[in-house]
Design a protein around this motif. Structure first.
Motif, PDB file in Angstrom:
ATOM      1  N   ARG A 134       0.839  -1.196   0.000  1.00 57.95           N
ATOM      2  CA  ARG A 134       0.000   0.000   0.000  1.00 57.95           C
ATOM      3  C   ARG A 134       0.876   1.249   0.000  1.00 57.95           C
ATOM      4  NH1 ARG A 134      -5.307   1.202   1.213  1.00 57.95           N
ATOM      5  NH2 ARG A 134      -5.722  -0.890   2.048  1.00 57.95           N
ATOM      6  N   HIS A 163      -8.520 -10.615  -2.982  1.00 55.57           N
ATOM      7  CA  HIS A 163      -7.123 -10.342  -3.322  1.00 55.57           C
ATOM      8  C   HIS A 163      -6.700 -10.970  -4.649  1.00 55.57           C
ATOM      9  CE1 HIS A 163      -6.725  -8.602   0.662  1.00 55.57           C
ATOM     10  NE2 HIS A 163      -5.539  -8.137   0.309  1.00 55.57           N
ATOM     11  N   PHE A 189      -1.915   0.747  -4.620  1.00 59.35           N
ATOM     12  CA  PHE A 189      -0.967  -0.284  -4.230  1.00 59.35           C
ATOM     13  C   PHE A 189       0.159  -0.368  -5.251  1.00 59.35           C
ATOM     14  CE2 PHE A 189      -4.462  -1.470  -1.589  1.00 59.35           C
ATOM     15  CZ  PHE A 189      -3.898  -2.086  -0.477  1.00 59.35           C
ATOM     16  N   CYS A 233      -2.786 -11.430  -5.162  1.00 56.96           N
ATOM     17  CA  CYS A 233      -2.009 -10.279  -4.701  1.00 56.96           C
ATOM     18  C   CYS A 233      -1.796 -10.419  -3.194  1.00 56.96           C
ATOM     19  CB  CYS A 233      -2.729  -8.969  -5.016  1.00 56.96           C
ATOM     20  SG  CYS A 233      -2.767  -8.556  -6.767  1.00 56.96           S
ATOM     21  N   GLU A 235      -0.629  -8.851   0.084  1.00 52.66           N
ATOM     22  CA  GLU A 235      -0.296  -7.546   0.658  1.00 52.66           C
ATOM     23  C   GLU A 235       0.819  -7.712   1.683  1.00 52.66           C
ATOM     24  OE1 GLU A 235      -2.352  -3.659   2.815  1.00 52.66           O
ATOM     25  OE2 GLU A 235      -3.613  -5.304   2.105  1.00 52.66           O
TER      26      GLU A 235
END
Length: 265
Positions: A134, A163, A189, A233, A235
């Motif tokens: 982020r 995600h 992001f 994805c 994070e």
């Protein structure tokens, strides 16, 4: 040993020739090549791993072997790092369940990014996973500044509630006109330049057609989306570390300044 980390590195980059051999000065004044710093980043990842540099150039091979890296020679016909990873895995005789692509232009990648990535691919049923970070306000502004000056900067990622990736772009997406404080979280992001593949999907990748989106954006991961394969994805957290990739000559001073600020040798 189920996981192979490959650092793909080519000399004849269109935007930045000889980029893997560019030197970066750390906080203590020590100079190391980009490929050396990428190798150091890979070697700091915890786990039962094998790490190799994959290249088609003898100059990169010589530099990598000078600091003890294992090198796999690949064809100059590889069109991107994913294809080079696929060939490197095949040239090693296969046998790995997962292959990680730690691109050779991201020396600031901290080990926990790759550790989270490996955990992500092992914990899902998808063929590909990739880390996303982020953006805080300062990073978002840096991305926008690159675009204002028509520089190819970092890539951004958009994903859904599960995600799974919706899209990746060299433009800053999603669009936001809001102004953010330098340390404030934003809805954008930054895509971290690393991938974890299931080996069987990676082996199929070079045979897939390049689609219009990959052609336009120049982003290798879009070939998965264009061929109907979802991407996870993952994070990741900065934990106070700054992250940037070396895409342009102007990024050298930016990365060196970040290394100095973080005290990275």
């Amino acid at each position: 040993m189920s996981t192979l980390i490959v650092i793909p590195a080519r000399y004849a980059s269109t935007r930045y020739p000889a980029k893997p051999l560019v030197t970066l000065t750390g906080a203590t004044g020590e100079k190391k090549t980009l490929i050396r710093r990428s190798w150091d980043a890979a070697m700091s990842v915890q786990g039962d791993l094998r790490v190799v540099v994959a290249t088609d150039d003898e100059r990169i091979r010589a530099e990598a072997e000078s600091f003890g890296a294992e090198v796999v020679m690949t064809s100059p016909e590889c069109r991107n790092g994913t294809e080079r990873c696929a060939e490197a895995h095949a040239n090693l005789g296969g046998g790995f369940e997962y292959v990680v692509n730690l691109q050779g232009d991201a020396p600031l990648t901290p080990p926990w990014f790759i550790e989270a990535l490996i955990a992500g691919i092992k914990g899902c049923d998808l063929d590909l996973a990739t880390p996303v970070l982020r953006c805080e306000g300062a990073m978002l502004e840096a991305l926008k500044e690159d675009r204002r000056h028509d520089r190819v900067g970092g890539t951004t990622a958009v994903f859904g509630a599960s995600h799974q990736a919706l899209y990746f772009s060299k433009e800053v997406v999603p669009f936001t006109s809001q102004t953010y404080a330098p340390d404030a979280p934003t809805p954008v992001f930054h895509h971290v330049g690393a991938y974890a593949y299931r080996a069987e999907a990676l082996a199929r990748y070079p045979g897939w057609d390049i689609g219009p989106l990959e052609q336009l954006e120049g982003l290798e991961q879009l070939r998965f989306l264009e061929n109907g394969h979802d991407i996870l994805c993952v994070e990741v957290e900065s934990r106070g570390r700054q992250f940037w990739e070396l895409n342009n000559p102007s990024d050298v001073s930016r990365i060196e300044a970040m290394m100095a600020e973080m005290g990275l040798a």
